[in-house]
Design a protein around this motif. Sequence first.
Motif, mmCIF file in Angstrom:
data_model
loop_
_atom_site.group_PDB
_atom_site.id
_atom_site.type_symbol
_atom_site.label_atom_id
_atom_site.label_comp_id
_atom_site.label_asym_id
_atom_site.label_seq_id
_atom_site.Cartn_x
_atom_site.Cartn_y
_atom_site.Cartn_z
ATOM 1 N N ILE A 6 0.858 -1.178 0.000
ATOM 2 C CA ILE A 6 0.000 0.000 0.000
ATOM 3 C C ILE A 6 0.896 1.232 0.000
ATOM 4 O O ILE A 6 1.841 1.314 0.785
ATOM 5 N N SER A 7 0.597 2.192 -0.880
ATOM 6 C CA SER A 7 1.433 3.384 -0.979
ATOM 7 C C SER A 7 0.584 4.615 -1.294
ATOM 8 O O SER A 7 -0.331 4.555 -2.115
ATOM 9 N N CYS A 8 0.930 5.716 -0.634
ATOM 10 C CA CYS A 8 0.289 7.008 -0.923
ATOM 11 C C CYS A 8 1.146 7.855 -1.865
ATOM 12 O O CYS A 8 0.901 9.050 -2.025
ATOM 13 N N SER A 39 -9.426 15.185 -10.451
ATOM 14 C CA SER A 39 -9.926 14.780 -9.137
ATOM 15 C C SER A 39 -8.825 14.122 -8.309
ATOM 16 O O SER A 39 -8.741 14.328 -7.099
ATOM 17 N N VAL A 40 -7.960 13.360 -8.955
ATOM 18 C CA VAL A 40 -6.844 12.734 -8.240
ATOM 19 C C VAL A 40 -5.840 13.795 -7.811
ATOM 20 O O VAL A 40 -5.328 13.775 -6.688
ATOM 21 N N GLU A 41 -5.575 14.738 -8.684
ATOM 22 C CA GLU A 41 -4.644 15.829 -8.379
ATOM 23 C C GLU A 41 -5.096 16.626 -7.157
ATOM 24 O O GLU A 41 -4.271 17.080 -6.365
ATOM 25 N N MET A 42 -6.401 16.771 -6.998
ATOM 26 C CA MET A 42 -6.958 17.576 -5.915
ATOM 27 C C MET A 42 -7.290 16.739 -4.672
ATOM 28 O O MET A 42 -7.994 17.215 -3.780
ATOM 29 N N SER A 43 -6.791 15.523 -4.590
ATOM 30 C CA SER A 43 -7.105 14.603 -3.501
ATOM 31 C C SER A 43 -5.838 14.000 -2.907
ATOM 32 O O SER A 43 -4.745 14.191 -3.419
ATOM 33 N N VAL A 44 -6.017 13.243 -1.849
ATOM 34 C CA VAL A 44 -4.950 12.421 -1.274
ATOM 35 C C VAL A 44 -5.231 10.990 -1.734
ATOM 36 O O VAL A 44 -6.189 10.373 -1.275
ATOM 37 N N PRO A 45 -4.436 10.460 -2.664
ATOM 38 C CA PRO A 45 -4.706 9.118 -3.183
ATOM 39 C C PRO A 45 -3.904 8.033 -2.475
ATOM 40 O O PRO A 45 -2.878 8.305 -1.842
ATOM 41 N N VAL A 46 -4.381 6.810 -2.622
ATOM 42 C CA VAL A 46 -3.652 5.637 -2.154
ATOM 43 C C VAL A 46 -3.803 4.550 -3.209
ATOM 44 O O VAL A 46 -4.852 4.441 -3.849
ATOM 45 N N GLY A 47 -2.745 3.795 -3.404
ATOM 46 C CA GLY A 47 -2.794 2.677 -4.346
ATOM 47 C C GLY A 47 -2.385 1.390 -3.655
ATOM 48 O O GLY A 47 -1.632 1.401 -2.678
ATOM 49 N N ARG A 53 2.007 -4.807 -10.326
ATOM 50 C CA ARG A 53 1.031 -3.902 -10.932
ATOM 51 C C ARG A 53 0.059 -3.366 -9.888
ATOM 52 O O ARG A 53 -0.049 -3.912 -8.796
ATOM 53 N N GLN A 54 -0.640 -2.304 -10.255
ATOM 54 C CA GLN A 54 -1.631 -1.725 -9.363
ATOM 55 C C GLN A 54 -2.880 -2.591 -9.359
ATOM 56 O O GLN A 54 -3.351 -3.030 -10.407
ATOM 57 N N VAL A 55 -3.433 -2.811 -8.145
ATOM 58 C CA VAL A 55 -4.623 -3.658 -8.018
ATOM 59 C C VAL A 55 -5.734 -2.994 -7.212
ATOM 60 O O VAL A 55 -6.791 -3.591 -7.016
ATOM 61 N N GLY A 56 -5.498 -1.766 -6.745
ATOM 62 C CA GLY A 56 -6.524 -1.061 -5.987
ATOM 63 C C GLY A 56 -6.238 0.417 -5.933
ATOM 64 O O GLY A 56 -5.120 0.866 -6.197
ATOM 65 N N PHE A 57 -7.271 1.175 -5.584
ATOM 66 C CA PHE A 57 -7.169 2.632 -5.559
ATOM 67 C C PHE A 57 -8.251 3.184 -4.641
ATOM 68 O O PHE A 57 -9.337 2.620 -4.522
ATOM 69 N N ALA A 58 -7.951 4.295 -4.007
ATOM 70 C CA ALA A 58 -8.932 5.088 -3.266
ATOM 71 C C ALA A 58 -8.358 6.497 -3.154
ATOM 72 O O ALA A 58 -7.156 6.703 -3.346
ATOM 73 N N ARG A 59 -9.213 7.440 -2.843
ATOM 74 C CA ARG A 59 -8.731 8.801 -2.650
ATOM 75 C C ARG A 59 -9.585 9.497 -1.610
ATOM 76 O O ARG A 59 -10.712 9.076 -1.331
ATOM 77 N N VAL A 60 -9.035 10.553 -1.031
ATOM 78 C CA VAL A 60 -9.736 11.354 -0.042
ATOM 79 C C VAL A 60 -9.781 12.793 -0.527
ATOM 80 O O VAL A 60 -8.751 13.374 -0.879
ATOM 81 N N MET A 88 -6.107 -0.071 2.414
ATOM 82 C CA MET A 88 -6.086 1.281 1.845
ATOM 83 C C MET A 88 -6.766 2.263 2.798
ATOM 84 O O MET A 88 -6.268 3.375 2.999
ATOM 85 N N LEU A 89 -7.887 1.867 3.401
ATOM 86 C CA LEU A 89 -8.554 2.733 4.376
ATOM 87 C C LEU A 89 -7.646 3.027 5.560
ATOM 88 O O LEU A 89 -7.546 4.176 6.002
#
Length: 142
Positions: A6-8, A39-47, A53-60, A88-89
Amino acid sequence: MSEIEISCDRGRLDLGYCYDFIANSYWSRGRSRGEFDRSVEMSVPVGAYCDGRQVGFARVVTDFIAIAYIADVFVDPDYRRRGIASMMLDALHAHPDIARVKRWMLATHDMQPVYRLHGYEDLNETIMMRLDAESDDREPLL
């Protein structure tokens, strides 16, 4: 089972992969690629990453002080049931830039059980909220 990382670090995000998933979701149909990127640029994302490879995503979406809104959470279907959404949460809740946020909110039609495990309570059939009682005890950001 391969290890999940998990990485921000927004530089690691595969925005094309994320957009392809989000664009086909029930909550974001019709969102353009440019709108997604903004929207990603204006948020705090996590992958979430596994097997190279990437397998998940969320943002705040947040003001960094009073409120945070969790959005666009997804886990690749081939990697579900491994606790990735929960990881991720946890990473977002622990993120130092938003440690003082007390009120966390989100909307979901189908994942309430996962969010309840993280302290979210139903406000109605779709909206959930989590109050972080310890946020006042953390050092102010300013």
